[in-house]
Every structure is written in structure tokens, then in C-alpha cells.
Design a protein around this motif. Sequence first.
Motif, PDB file in Angstrom:
ATOM      1  N   UNK A  87       0.828  -1.202   0.000  1.00  0.00           N
ATOM      2  CA  UNK A  87       0.000   0.000   0.000  1.00  0.00           C
ATOM      3  C   UNK A  87       0.864   1.254   0.000  1.00  0.00           C
ATOM      4  N   UNK A  88       1.945   1.235   0.757  1.00  0.00           N
ATOM      5  CA  UNK A  88       2.843   2.391   0.784  1.00  0.00           C
ATOM      6  C   UNK A  88       3.496   2.597  -0.570  1.00  0.00           C
ATOM      7  N   UNK A  89       3.846   1.503  -1.234  1.00  0.00           N
ATOM      8  CA  UNK A  89       4.448   1.617  -2.565  1.00  0.00           C
ATOM      9  C   UNK A  89       3.457   2.210  -3.549  1.00  0.00           C
ATOM     10  N   UNK A  90       2.188   1.772  -3.478  1.00  0.00           N
ATOM     11  CA  UNK A  90       1.187   2.340  -4.384  1.00  0.00           C
ATOM     12  C   UNK A  90       1.045   3.835  -4.159  1.00  0.00           C
ATOM     13  N   UNK A  91       1.101   4.273  -2.911  1.00  0.00           N
ATOM     14  CA  UNK A  91       1.008   5.705  -2.622  1.00  0.00           C
ATOM     15  C   UNK A  91       2.196   6.457  -3.212  1.00  0.00           C
ATOM     16  N   UNK A  92       3.404   5.868  -3.107  1.00  0.00           N
ATOM     17  CA  UNK A  92       4.581   6.516  -3.678  1.00  0.00           C
ATOM     18  C   UNK A  92       4.498   6.549  -5.204  1.00  0.00           C
ATOM     19  N   UNK A  93       3.949   5.497  -5.793  1.00  0.00           N
ATOM     20  CA  UNK A  93       3.819   5.459  -7.254  1.00  0.00           C
ATOM     21  C   UNK A  93       2.920   6.571  -7.759  1.00  0.00           C
ATOM     22  N   UNK A  94       1.902   6.918  -6.967  1.00  0.00           N
ATOM     23  CA  UNK A  94       1.025   8.021  -7.380  1.00  0.00           C
ATOM     24  C   UNK A  94       1.748   9.359  -7.347  1.00  0.00           C
ATOM     25  N   UNK A  95       2.880   9.422  -6.632  1.00  0.00           N
ATOM     26  CA  UNK A  95       3.600  10.669  -6.518  1.00  0.00           C
ATOM     27  C   UNK A  95       4.772  10.815  -7.462  1.00  0.00           C
ATOM     28  N   UNK A  96       5.076   9.778  -8.278  1.00  0.00           N
ATOM     29  CA  UNK A  96       6.200   9.891  -9.196  1.00  0.00           C
ATOM     30  C   UNK A  96       5.836  10.823 -10.339  1.00  0.00           C
ATOM     31  N   UNK A  97       6.852  11.203 -11.119  1.00  0.00           N
ATOM     32  CA  UNK A  97       6.620  12.114 -12.239  1.00  0.00           C
ATOM     33  C   UNK A  97       5.532  11.555 -13.138  1.00  0.00           C
ATOM     34  N   UNK A  98       4.587  12.406 -13.515  1.00  0.00           N
ATOM     35  CA  UNK A  98       3.478  11.961 -14.329  1.00  0.00           C
ATOM     36  C   UNK A  98       3.784  12.176 -15.803  1.00  0.00           C
ATOM     37  N   UNK A  99       3.067  11.489 -16.706  1.00  0.00           N
ATOM     38  CA  UNK A  99       3.271  11.706 -18.135  1.00  0.00           C
ATOM     39  C   UNK A  99       2.979  13.146 -18.525  1.00  0.00           C
ATOM     40  N   UNK A 100       3.546  13.566 -19.643  1.00  0.00           N
ATOM     41  CA  UNK A 100       3.307  14.921 -20.125  1.00  0.00           C
ATOM     42  C   UNK A 100       1.832  15.137 -20.461  1.00  0.00           C
ATOM     43  N   UNK A 101       1.144  14.079 -20.907  1.00  0.00           N
ATOM     44  CA  UNK A 101      -0.281  14.156 -21.236  1.00  0.00           C
ATOM     45  C   UNK A 101      -1.011  13.095 -20.410  1.00  0.00           C
ATOM     46  N   UNK A 102      -1.287  13.385 -19.133  1.00  0.00           N
ATOM     47  CA  UNK A 102      -1.884  12.362 -18.266  1.00  0.00           C
ATOM     48  C   UNK A 102      -3.269  11.912 -18.723  1.00  0.00           C
TER      49      UNK A 102
END
Length: 230
Positions: A168-183
Motif C-alpha cells: 500500500x505504501x508503494x502504491x502511494x509513492x507510485x502516485x507521486x512519481x513524475x506523471x506523463x506529459x499528457x496524463x
Amino acid sequence: MDSEHVAPADPYGPAAAGLTATRVAHRAILADGARLAGLLAALAAAAEPAEPARAQAIAGYVHRYNDAVRGHHREDEVLWPLVLDAVPDAAEAVAGIVRFVDDLAALDALQADCDAAAARFAAEPGRHAGRLAGLLTRRRDLLAAHIEAEEEHVFPVIAGRVPAAARAAARARMRGVDRPADPAWARAWLLSHATEAEARCLLPSGAADRAALEPQLRAYAAEASAVFTG
């Protein structure tokens, strides 16, 4: 969601529920990697070059796809430490992670070449279709090998050995990584490869989120049709 994309049975059971987004991303990456390579091979072999408008649409799709793949790989970097923590033989785990890092370095360089070739293809489709086709084929094969190894060696460790709180903590961190230029594009692209059940996992608010995303999904479907069917 695209009914043509059918998810395989979950090999890891309920413990792997947190890997849904990663599995869907892998399916999307593999499917479109193969579609793009096949499309450019056919265009390179055709007697007539692609029309300028279609060449530009294809190049734009290649760029957005590449950006989505890079975003997925940044999320992978969040998952790898879970494997290092969960595997008793640290040396073996580190060796495996080094291999994945080397894969990503090669993929980054190849995707940069694909982006450059796609830009040239957009300007002169008859001249540059063959070069882009070759690069996309190499990229398809490297991605397929990388994803196969990750699903064989990394997924079982995460599903079987990593505690639920760490996942669960990893999923939360994944949501905070750099997002695509066109999300918006990346989200619609991902959902186009998801089953209904997977989409419900990817959209926590359920039907309300899906209804709000319908314009994006229709826009993506129209773009994909223009690119892949002309």
C-alpha cells in the motif's frame, strides 16, 4: 473499456490485487508496442508513403506512447526496493535489479531514437518509414523480454512475500512519481486495455469517474482508429 483486451486469470490470487495497474500497463505496452511495429513495417513495405496527416498522427502517437512507457518505468523503480527487502538472498536480488536497470537504460536510449525517427517520419514519411519500423521492432522485442522477466521474477515476490502495508505504501509513492506529459491521454490509453473489473480497481470512485472520463476515452479511441486503421 476495450472488450478485445481480455485479462488472463490472476496467477497470484488476492495478494496481487495491488499489481492490477502494473499488469494492465504491461498489457497496454506489449499490445501497442506490437501494433506500432507492425504498422510501420507495413507502411515501409507499401508502394505509397503514408499521407502527411496520418504520418503526423502516427508520430504523435509514438511520442505519447513513449512518454507513457517512461512513466511506467519510473513506477517500476518504486517496486524494486520491495523486492530487495523481501528476498533473503540480497546478492541474488541485487543482481536481478541490476539487470532490470540495464534493460531500462537500453530502453531509454532506444526510445529516444524512436522519438527522433518519428519526428523525421512525420516530415518525410516515404523516406523514414523503414528506419522507424526497425527501431520500433527492436523496442517491441526489448520491452517484451523485460516485461516477461519482471512478471516471472518480480511479481511473485511482491505478491507472496511483501506485506500488505508495504504494498500500500508503494502504491502511494507510485502516485507521486513524475506523471506523463499528457496524463489524460495516458489514462485513456491504459483504460482502453483494461477489463471492466480492472477498470473498477483503477478508478476508485467507480461509475462517476468512468462517466467523467468518457470524452477522453472517445477521443483516444478516435485517435487510435486514425493511427492504426487510417
